[in-house]
Design an enzyme around this catalytic site. Sequence first.
Site: not given
Length: 494
Positions: A240, A244, A383
């Site tokens: 991402g 990782v 998010d």
Amino acid sequence: CPWGAPNTTSISCSLADVMSEQLAKELQLEEENAAFPEVVAVAEGPFITGENIDTSSDLMLAQMLQMEFDREYDAQLRREEKKINGDSKVSISFENYRKVHPYDSDSSEDEVDWQDTRHDPYRADKPTTTPRRGFIGKGKDITTKHDEVVCGRKNTARMENFAPEFQVGDGIGMDLKLSNQVFNALKQHAYSEERRSARLHEKKEHSTAEKAVDPKTRLLLYKMVNAGMLETITGCISTGKESVVFHAYGGKSATEDKVIPPECAIKVFKTTLNEFKNRDKYIKDDYRFKDRFSKLNPRKIIRMWAEKEMHNLTRMQNAGIPCPQVVILKKHVLVMSFIGQDQVPAPKLKDVTLSSEDMKKAYYQILNMMQQLYKECNLVHADLSEYNMLWHDGKVWLIDVSQSVEPTHPHGLEFLFRDCKNVSQFFQKGGVAEALNERELFNAVSGLNITADNEVDFQAEIEALEKMNEDHVQNHGKKLSMFSSDGDPPIYDE
């Protein structure tokens, strides 16, 4: 008679003969000849002797012995050369290892020794530079140091001073003549490439790249494996913008009260801020890390980012929200339980195809988890989307909560409204008729009764609430919510 005494004849000699030095030397020579009947002459020349040489001096004896040793050593080298070379056309020489003496010279001065590297016939001679006076020649044949040919050859020779990585070729052998403009451009390019290569090497050694880790991170992982906490690390399962993720099999814990799951997920936060430079807005205003935040230390920010996710996951786990279980945190490496089975991670909600019933079930689960996050955990995901929700064992799991903040954050309500908008749009497109719009979902999660006809006015009221809370913090120094609420939010159940 064999048993009789042997007849011995005694040789009588005087005391003077017994004490004679000449007799002692003769007896010693007889013993040496009996012990060494054949003497092989190693040296090619005779030993230095002479009646007129004064052997009473220790220095002279040492010099004679050293010279004899050198002659034997040189003879041994010649035999080694002959044995190794044989009839080969390409030969080797031990000339540099020989002990050369003034009287011992087998080669004449006219012969050329190709092993002498001081004169290589295959190496091009460097161009002669002009003397200090700035010119050579006389009269019309005068040549100054500014001559085009002289400068061109000199620039070609100076290219050998470039870095070894910069291939310049055999410019001297081809008699290239580089102008000052071309040489300066090549010189600048060589220096730029050298600095660029150094920067890339430093970045590779001190940063976590895509699907790779730096030496410090590898050392942390090796220590976990050597300590028995992890059995083995199988490989990368996800990448991402901020981290990782690797899969590993759990081992044994040092303490009995802590159980390590059989499968673990190792989240390594990237040590570079190139791909995710806006981390600071999620952490600099969080009162838990506000005093420790510093833009001047990127590695410290990464460690705080990992610590923040650990604390958020702990809150969610205590509230009973499905999420990964924290195992251990080492600097910027977070070890959690693995959501999946047999090295296969659970699919994201955007990648799985659910039936209408499962989609409706997932929606109510997420709605309930958002309310638990806000009320029980005092958190806003910040998010939340179909990319950060996994579908495993018939329920939704929340991941990636490193950016989660508390509702009293200066932008906490804005983040909550963005999460509600993402969730509402996803499930409305998925065919869930009961899905609320973003404004209704925001009120249902937060318990705030914000009445606005359009999205612009709704966001304006959210900003007004955040400003009122920020003013309260500045005046009273307490991080308390000043949001007016009409009681607990309604609980939506299927």
